[in-house]
Enzyme design. Structure first.
Site, short mmCIF file in Angstrom:
data_model
loop_
_atom_site.label_atom_id
_atom_site.label_comp_id
_atom_site.label_asym_id
_atom_site.label_seq_id
_atom_site.Cartn_x
_atom_site.Cartn_y
_atom_site.Cartn_z
N GLN A 89 -29.33 26.34 -29.71
CA GLN A 89 -29.55 25.84 -31.05
C GLN A 89 -28.72 26.64 -32.05
O GLN A 89 -28.34 27.78 -31.80
CB GLN A 89 -31.04 25.93 -31.43
CG GLN A 89 -31.95 25.06 -30.57
CD GLN A 89 -31.67 23.58 -30.73
OE1 GLN A 89 -31.37 23.12 -31.82
NE2 GLN A 89 -31.79 22.83 -29.65
N CYS A 90 -28.50 26.04 -33.21
CA CYS A 90 -27.74 26.68 -34.29
C CYS A 90 -28.28 28.08 -34.58
O CYS A 90 -29.50 28.25 -34.65
CB CYS A 90 -27.82 25.80 -35.54
SG CYS A 90 -26.97 26.44 -36.99
N PRO A 91 -27.43 29.11 -34.70
CA PRO A 91 -25.95 29.04 -34.76
C PRO A 91 -25.27 29.24 -33.41
O PRO A 91 -24.08 29.54 -33.38
CB PRO A 91 -25.63 30.21 -35.70
CG PRO A 91 -26.66 31.23 -35.35
CD PRO A 91 -27.92 30.45 -35.05
N ASP A 124 -27.10 20.35 -29.30
CA ASP A 124 -27.69 20.47 -30.64
C ASP A 124 -27.14 19.34 -31.51
O ASP A 124 -25.94 19.27 -31.76
CB ASP A 124 -27.30 21.83 -31.23
CG ASP A 124 -27.84 22.03 -32.63
OD1 ASP A 124 -28.51 21.12 -33.16
OD2 ASP A 124 -27.60 23.11 -33.20
#
Length: 257
Positions: free
Chosen positions: A28-30, A55
């Site tokens: 997931q981000c980042p 994502d």
């Protein structure tokens, strides 16, 4: 999923005919943009870097990352939930030219509180009235401002339903930052606003959408809060940190509320 090996720069590949493969699936981000950066650091000028990610925010983040770093996207596709983006390394990270500032305003809304939401949208609509472009990035509790009035809880996991119960259900149930008094303060403020002919928050949000203000929901926050795009009002884009930074670095004014 990205592993420590994806961030190891010791095995830099200098054969331009062999692309650098980056597996960011499950991250997931980042995570995806960090894995992309590491892959690009391993690549030589003219070499391609292929990133696979799951994502949903990476689709917009890839475009933003490319625009910021000056490394173009050769192709982009999506199949069975896997986003595949092929980049070409044109310049080293941090060496791209800095774009000129634009007459833009970027807001990051972190709070779910009614009064802070009103202040944020006052700024947004005021800037819009002056002919400025406005982008609003909603993260963590700020996502409550974008929730639909009815969501289908039966499709959520137990953890997602628990988080759903902890969050304000929609913009009509937002608390105040001070003197909320178990929502009595928020109800009183709404009554005063109506009496004084002050635009309500839900109408401000409606005006903002109608007049072209861009809404971006933080994908990582959505994942943590158990929210999907179907839980949010129509017209909201999903993005990550690179998307937000692309807007912020070009804007004249940036606010965190």
């Amino acid at each position: 999923m990205a592993t420590l090996e994806d961030f190891d720069l010791s095995n830099k590949n200098t054969d331009l005919n062999i692309p650098i493969q980056v597996d960011a699936k499950g991250s997931q981000c980042p995570g995806p943009v960090m894995a992309l950066k590491s892959g690009m650091d391993k690549a030589s000028i003219g070499q391609q870097v292929i990133v696979e990610a799951t994502d949903p925010g990476f689709e917009n983040d890839a475009l933003a990352w490319s625009a910021i770093t000056g490394n173009p996207i050769i192709s982009k596709s999506q199949n069975d939930g896997i986003i595949t983006v092929v980049f070409e390394k044109k310049t080293e990270i941090g060496k791209a030219s800095i774009p000129p500032k634009e007459d833009n305003v970027t807001l990051i809304i972190f709070s779910e509180e009614l009064d802070r939401g009103i202040a944020a949208f006052n700024i947004a609509l005021g800037a819009l009235s002056l002919g400025m472009k406005v982008e609003i990035f909603f993260t963590f509790w700020g996502l409550s401002l974008l929730r639909k009035h009815n969501t289908e809880k039966e499709k959520k996991t137990m953890a997602q339903r628990l988080m759903d119960d902890l969050l304000p259900s929609n913009d009509k149930t937002l608390p105040l930052s001070h003197m909320n008094m178990m929502r009595l303060g928020a109800k009183f403020m709404s009554r005063v606003m109506k009496k004084e002919h002050i635009t309500s928050l839900d109408f401000m949000i409606h005006l903002s959408k109608m007049d072209g203000i861009k809404f971006i929901a933080c994908q990582m926050s959505m994942q943590m809060m158990g929210l999907t795009k179907e839980d949010l009002i129509d017209g909201v884009e999903v993005g990550g940190v690179a998307t937000m930074i692309e807007y912020a670095r070009k804007a004249n004014l940036n606010y965190f509320i």
